[in-house]
Motif scaffolding. Structure first.
Motif, PDB file in Angstrom:
ATOM      1  N   ASN A 105       0.838  -1.193   0.000  1.00 59.31           N
ATOM      2  CA  ASN A 105       0.000   0.000   0.000  1.00 59.31           C
ATOM      3  C   ASN A 105       0.876   1.246   0.000  1.00 59.31           C
ATOM      4  OD1 ASN A 105      -2.641  -1.268   0.198  1.00 59.31           O
ATOM      5  ND2 ASN A 105      -1.959  -1.915   2.229  1.00 59.31           N
ATOM      6  N   ASP A 106       0.323   2.338  -0.474  1.00 61.13           N
ATOM      7  CA  ASP A 106       1.069   3.595  -0.491  1.00 61.13           C
ATOM      8  C   ASP A 106       1.366   4.036   0.940  1.00 61.13           C
ATOM      9  OD1 ASP A 106       1.022   3.739  -3.235  1.00 61.13           O
ATOM     10  OD2 ASP A 106      -0.852   4.871  -3.280  1.00 61.13           O
ATOM     11  N   PRO A 107       2.579   4.532   1.191  1.00 67.25           N
ATOM     12  CA  PRO A 107       2.904   5.000   2.538  1.00 67.25           C
ATOM     13  C   PRO A 107       2.257   6.348   2.825  1.00 67.25           C
ATOM     14  CG  PRO A 107       4.738   5.407   1.081  1.00 67.25           C
ATOM     15  CD  PRO A 107       3.714   4.655   0.288  1.00 67.25           C
ATOM     16  N   HIS A 108       2.100   6.631   4.097  1.00 62.97           N
ATOM     17  CA  HIS A 108       1.655   7.959   4.521  1.00 62.97           C
ATOM     18  C   HIS A 108       2.915   8.825   4.606  1.00 62.97           C
ATOM     19  CE1 HIS A 108      -0.301  11.177   6.681  1.00 62.97           C
ATOM     20  NE2 HIS A 108       0.604  11.069   7.640  1.00 62.97           N
ATOM     21  N   ILE A 109       2.882   9.959   3.950  1.00 62.96           N
ATOM     22  CA  ILE A 109       4.045  10.852   3.970  1.00 62.96           C
ATOM     23  C   ILE A 109       3.724  12.020   4.893  1.00 62.96           C
ATOM     24  CG2 ILE A 109       5.541  12.345   2.611  1.00 62.96           C
ATOM     25  CD1 ILE A 109       4.978  10.463   0.250  1.00 62.96           C
ATOM     26  N   THR A 110       4.522  12.139   5.928  1.00 70.02           N
ATOM     27  CA  THR A 110       4.336  13.229   6.890  1.00 70.02           C
ATOM     28  C   THR A 110       5.518  14.182   6.772  1.00 70.02           C
ATOM     29  OG1 THR A 110       3.917  13.752   9.209  1.00 70.02           O
ATOM     30  CG2 THR A 110       5.420  11.957   8.787  1.00 70.02           C
ATOM     31  N   GLU A 111       5.256  15.441   7.013  1.00 73.07           N
ATOM     32  CA  GLU A 111       6.309  16.454   6.914  1.00 73.07           C
ATOM     33  C   GLU A 111       6.688  16.929   8.309  1.00 73.07           C
ATOM     34  OE1 GLU A 111       4.882  19.487   4.296  1.00 73.07           O
ATOM     35  OE2 GLU A 111       5.214  18.260   2.521  1.00 73.07           O
ATOM     36  N   ILE A 112       7.979  16.925   8.570  1.00 76.35           N
ATOM     37  CA  ILE A 112       8.503  17.369   9.861  1.00 76.35           C
ATOM     38  C   ILE A 112       9.317  18.625   9.613  1.00 76.35           C
ATOM     39  CG2 ILE A 112      10.006  16.753  11.791  1.00 76.35           C
ATOM     40  CD1 ILE A 112       9.285  13.837  11.215  1.00 76.35           C
ATOM     41  N   PRO A 113       8.996  19.715  10.333  1.00 78.57           N
ATOM     42  CA  PRO A 113       9.745  20.958  10.106  1.00 78.57           C
ATOM     43  C   PRO A 113      11.192  20.834  10.578  1.00 78.57           C
ATOM     44  CG  PRO A 113       8.142  21.229  11.883  1.00 78.57           C
ATOM     45  CD  PRO A 113       7.942  19.864  11.320  1.00 78.57           C
ATOM     46  N   LYS A 114      12.083  21.442   9.796  1.00 79.17           N
ATOM     47  CA  LYS A 114      13.498  21.474  10.142  1.00 79.17           C
ATOM     48  C   LYS A 114      13.841  22.815  10.784  1.00 79.17           C
ATOM     49  CE  LYS A 114      15.926  19.123   6.560  1.00 79.17           C
ATOM     50  NZ  LYS A 114      16.484  19.284   5.235  1.00 79.17           N
ATOM     51  N   ARG A 115      14.972  22.859  11.438  1.00 77.10           N
ATOM     52  CA  ARG A 115      15.390  24.096  12.114  1.00 77.10           C
ATOM     53  C   ARG A 115      15.641  25.231  11.132  1.00 77.10           C
ATOM     54  NH1 ARG A 115      19.637  21.780  16.570  1.00 77.10           N
ATOM     55  NH2 ARG A 115      18.072  20.735  17.836  1.00 77.10           N
ATOM     56  N   ASP A 116      16.118  24.879   9.938  1.00 76.88           N
ATOM     57  CA  ASP A 116      16.448  25.917   8.966  1.00 76.88           C
ATOM     58  C   ASP A 116      15.229  26.436   8.205  1.00 76.88           C
ATOM     59  OD1 ASP A 116      15.850  23.854   7.257  1.00 76.88           O
ATOM     60  OD2 ASP A 116      17.794  23.806   6.270  1.00 76.88           O
ATOM     61  N   GLY A 117      14.039  25.954   8.543  1.00 71.95           N
ATOM     62  CA  GLY A 117      12.818  26.428   7.908  1.00 71.95           C
ATOM     63  C   GLY A 117      12.264  25.486   6.862  1.00 71.95           C
ATOM     64  N   GLY A 118      13.025  24.520   6.439  1.00 73.19           N
ATOM     65  CA  GLY A 118      12.544  23.560   5.448  1.00 73.19           C
ATOM     66  C   GLY A 118      11.727  22.466   6.105  1.00 73.19           C
ATOM     67  N   VAL A 119      11.358  21.490   5.339  1.00 80.76           N
ATOM     68  CA  VAL A 119      10.623  20.345   5.870  1.00 80.76           C
ATOM     69  C   VAL A 119      11.302  19.054   5.439  1.00 80.76           C
ATOM     70  CG1 VAL A 119       8.370  21.467   6.022  1.00 80.76           C
ATOM     71  CG2 VAL A 119       9.025  20.346   3.908  1.00 80.76           C
TER      72      VAL A 119
END
Length: 106
Positions: free
Chosen positions: A79-93
């Protein structure tokens, strides 16, 4: 393998819950109006029950039987994975893929 993967995630969840409970008891002793204990579950557990380790462990035999049959027929598709975004310190994800427990075990 499915049971081992589920047990690993269950242990992580219990460790989170136990640490939360200890912190709550500590706050009750220290603060007169201590905030209530709020136990959270990952949001992707609501997307499909096969992300929930408690469900997967209780149904491990039927899930394993189904996967074994599909592997024998060469018809198994993860099955397709769930993609979660975690914020980085430099402002990216940072994008993190979370696979359903049976797929992670395979």
């Amino acid at each position: 393998m499915i049971a081992e993967e589920a047990d690993k995630l269950i242990q992580r969840y219990h460790a989170y819950h136990n640490a939360l409970h200890v912190e709550h008891l500590r706050n009750l002793k220290r603060i007169s109006n201590a905030p209530p204990k709020v136990v959270k579950v990952p949001d992707y557990w609501k997307l499909d029950r096969k992300f929930n380790p408690f469900y997967v462990k209780s149904r491990r035999n039927s899930i394993a039987r189904s996967i074994t049959k599909k592997l024998a027929n060469h018809s198994y598709i993860p099955n397709d994975p769930h993609i979660t975004e975690i914020p980085k310190r430099d402002g990216g994800v940072r994008k993190v893929s979370v696979y359903q427990i049976p797929d992670a075990a395979v």
